[in-house]
Design a protein around this motif. Structure first.
Motif, mmCIF file in Angstrom:
data_model
loop_
_atom_site.group_PDB
_atom_site.id
_atom_site.type_symbol
_atom_site.label_atom_id
_atom_site.label_comp_id
_atom_site.label_asym_id
_atom_site.label_seq_id
_atom_site.Cartn_x
_atom_site.Cartn_y
_atom_site.Cartn_z
ATOM 1 N N ASN A 39 0.912 -1.391 0.086
ATOM 2 C CA ASN A 39 0.232 -0.013 0.017
ATOM 3 C C ASN A 39 0.812 1.309 -0.016
ATOM 4 O O ASN A 39 0.731 2.297 -0.818
ATOM 5 N N GLY A 40 1.819 1.047 0.704
ATOM 6 C CA GLY A 40 2.822 2.354 0.638
ATOM 7 C C GLY A 40 3.391 2.646 -0.474
ATOM 8 O O GLY A 40 3.614 3.774 -0.868
ATOM 9 N N LEU A 41 3.964 1.468 -1.228
ATOM 10 C CA LEU A 41 4.768 1.337 -2.277
ATOM 11 C C LEU A 41 3.771 1.823 -3.436
ATOM 12 O O LEU A 41 4.092 2.862 -4.215
ATOM 13 N N THR A 42 2.511 1.550 -3.448
ATOM 14 C CA THR A 42 1.473 2.113 -4.255
ATOM 15 C C THR A 42 1.275 3.609 -4.329
ATOM 16 O O THR A 42 1.250 4.319 -5.160
ATOM 17 N N GLU A 43 1.393 4.048 -2.963
ATOM 18 C CA GLU A 43 1.083 5.491 -2.734
ATOM 19 C C GLU A 43 2.219 6.283 -3.322
ATOM 20 O O GLU A 43 2.210 7.386 -4.019
ATOM 21 N N LYS A 44 3.614 5.792 -3.124
ATOM 22 C CA LYS A 44 4.816 6.208 -3.710
ATOM 23 C C LYS A 44 4.613 6.385 -5.088
ATOM 24 O O LYS A 44 5.016 7.295 -5.916
ATOM 25 N N PHE A 45 4.102 5.120 -5.845
ATOM 26 C CA PHE A 45 4.003 5.365 -7.267
ATOM 27 C C PHE A 45 2.936 6.366 -7.617
ATOM 28 O O PHE A 45 3.164 7.254 -8.578
ATOM 29 N N ASN A 46 1.934 6.396 -6.844
ATOM 30 C CA ASN A 46 0.848 7.659 -7.177
ATOM 31 C C ASN A 46 1.578 9.012 -6.999
ATOM 32 O O ASN A 46 1.228 9.864 -7.995
ATOM 33 N N GLN A 47 2.131 9.269 -5.932
ATOM 34 C CA GLN A 47 2.949 10.330 -5.812
ATOM 35 C C GLN A 47 4.161 10.546 -6.815
ATOM 36 O O GLN A 47 4.021 11.923 -7.215
ATOM 37 N N ALA A 48 4.366 9.972 -7.610
ATOM 38 C CA ALA A 48 5.338 10.008 -8.612
ATOM 39 C C ALA A 48 4.786 10.102 -10.054
ATOM 40 O O ALA A 48 5.498 10.188 -11.053
ATOM 41 N N GLY A 49 3.342 9.985 -10.041
ATOM 42 C CA GLY A 49 2.684 10.116 -11.285
ATOM 43 C C GLY A 49 2.670 8.559 -12.123
ATOM 44 O O GLY A 49 2.459 8.615 -13.362
ATOM 45 N N LEU A 50 2.944 7.655 -11.399
ATOM 46 C CA LEU A 50 2.950 6.266 -12.016
ATOM 47 C C LEU A 50 1.940 5.314 -11.426
ATOM 48 O O LEU A 50 2.365 4.297 -11.240
ATOM 49 N N GLY A 51 0.921 5.889 -10.897
ATOM 50 C CA GLY A 51 0.056 5.026 -10.140
ATOM 51 C C GLY A 51 -0.623 4.005 -11.150
ATOM 52 O O GLY A 51 -0.680 2.965 -10.908
ATOM 53 N N ASN A 52 -0.730 4.386 -12.452
ATOM 54 C CA ASN A 52 -1.266 3.491 -13.351
ATOM 55 C C ASN A 52 -0.336 2.261 -13.847
ATOM 56 O O ASN A 52 -0.740 1.088 -14.093
ATOM 57 N N VAL A 53 0.893 2.391 -13.514
ATOM 58 C CA VAL A 53 1.754 1.320 -13.667
ATOM 59 C C VAL A 53 1.964 0.366 -12.588
ATOM 60 O O VAL A 53 1.803 -0.658 -13.079
ATOM 61 N N LEU A 75 11.283 5.400 -5.618
ATOM 62 C CA LEU A 75 11.689 5.165 -4.290
ATOM 63 C C LEU A 75 12.431 6.252 -3.603
ATOM 64 O O LEU A 75 12.811 6.311 -2.376
ATOM 65 N N GLY A 76 13.222 7.250 -4.591
ATOM 66 C CA GLY A 76 13.847 8.019 -3.852
ATOM 67 C C GLY A 76 15.390 7.715 -3.578
ATOM 68 O O GLY A 76 15.611 6.628 -3.415
ATOM 69 N N SER A 77 16.326 8.513 -3.541
ATOM 70 C CA SER A 77 17.696 8.160 -3.347
ATOM 71 C C SER A 77 18.074 7.461 -2.182
ATOM 72 O O SER A 77 18.914 6.604 -2.008
ATOM 73 N N GLY A 78 17.294 7.979 -1.112
ATOM 74 C CA GLY A 78 17.718 7.127 0.228
ATOM 75 C C GLY A 78 17.236 5.708 0.189
ATOM 76 O O GLY A 78 18.151 4.829 0.776
ATOM 77 N N THR A 79 16.030 5.619 0.046
ATOM 78 C CA THR A 79 15.553 3.967 -0.073
ATOM 79 C C THR A 79 16.461 3.438 -0.980
ATOM 80 O O THR A 79 16.802 2.281 -0.873
ATOM 81 N N LEU A 80 16.564 3.712 -2.263
ATOM 82 C CA LEU A 80 17.280 3.016 -3.334
ATOM 83 C C LEU A 80 18.680 2.783 -2.758
ATOM 84 O O LEU A 80 19.370 1.901 -3.034
ATOM 85 N N GLY A 81 19.377 3.680 -2.291
ATOM 86 C CA GLY A 81 20.852 3.666 -1.713
ATOM 87 C C GLY A 81 20.813 2.869 -0.559
ATOM 88 O O GLY A 81 21.904 1.889 -0.404
ATOM 89 N N ASN A 82 20.002 2.543 0.134
ATOM 90 C CA ASN A 82 19.719 1.610 1.196
ATOM 91 C C ASN A 82 19.722 0.004 0.525
ATOM 92 O O ASN A 82 20.356 -0.909 1.175
ATOM 93 N N ILE A 83 18.630 0.127 -0.555
ATOM 94 C CA ILE A 83 18.632 -1.336 -1.127
ATOM 95 C C ILE A 83 19.798 -1.545 -1.839
ATOM 96 O O ILE A 83 20.480 -2.773 -1.905
ATOM 97 N N ALA A 84 20.446 -0.764 -2.554
ATOM 98 C CA ALA A 84 21.784 -1.053 -3.366
ATOM 99 C C ALA A 84 22.852 -1.357 -2.415
ATOM 100 O O ALA A 84 23.598 -2.265 -2.737
ATOM 101 N N SER A 85 22.921 -0.958 -1.310
ATOM 102 C CA SER A 85 23.918 -1.334 -0.001
ATOM 103 C C SER A 85 23.789 -2.608 0.441
ATOM 104 O O SER A 85 24.714 -3.632 0.342
ATOM 105 N N GLN A 86 22.511 -2.986 0.492
ATOM 106 C CA GLN A 86 22.075 -4.484 0.754
ATOM 107 C C GLN A 86 22.443 -5.397 -0.017
ATOM 108 O O GLN A 86 22.930 -6.511 0.230
#
Length: 137
Positions: A39-53, A75-86
């Protein structure tokens, strides 16, 4: 071999190569994640204008593609940076991996064509589901 089989095959290879992929995906999609699960990820997509995706991945029918740049935007640079680091890779590689994996994964985790009312569960439940998907491939 269908597109989903190809995605899952690629995920299996990535899991072996980057042992933490299941954990990262579980952490991203679990209800108790920093994003608030699907649900939170869907909201992030909506905020980025990609809800249809993301709606196309959850709903029944054709999954719309997403680019690595769009994943980074969502995802934004913070979340993506965390994922990349992991995963032990740079953010550009991580966003490319996610752009290949998330459409088929979310589609598979929402077989009824709707997001489960309670979300996808806690990290442990979701990681079990992801592990089963990986082993099935």
């Amino acid at each position: 071999m269908g597109l989903f089989d190809s995605v899952m095959g690629a995920m299996s290879g990535q899991l072996q190569q980057h042992g933490g992929l299941t954990q990262v995906l579980g952490g991203l999609l679990a209800n108790n994640s920093e994003l608030g699960g699907l649900n939170g990820l869907t909201e992030k997509f909506n905020q980025a204008g990609l809800g249809n995706v993301i709606s196309s991945w959850i709903g029944q029918g054709q999954n719309l593609p997403i680019s690595a740049d769009q994943i980074a935007s969502v995802l934004g640079s913070g979340t993506l940076g965390n994922i990349a680091s992991q995963l032990g890779m740079d953010p550009a590689q991580a966003s490319q991996q996610l752009s290949n994996i998330l459409p088929g994964l979310i589609d598979h985790l929402t077989p009824s064509g709707t997001a489960p009312e309670g979300g996808l569960g806690h990290t442990t439940d979701l990681m079990g589901m992801l592990g089963s998907l990986m082993q099935a491939r």
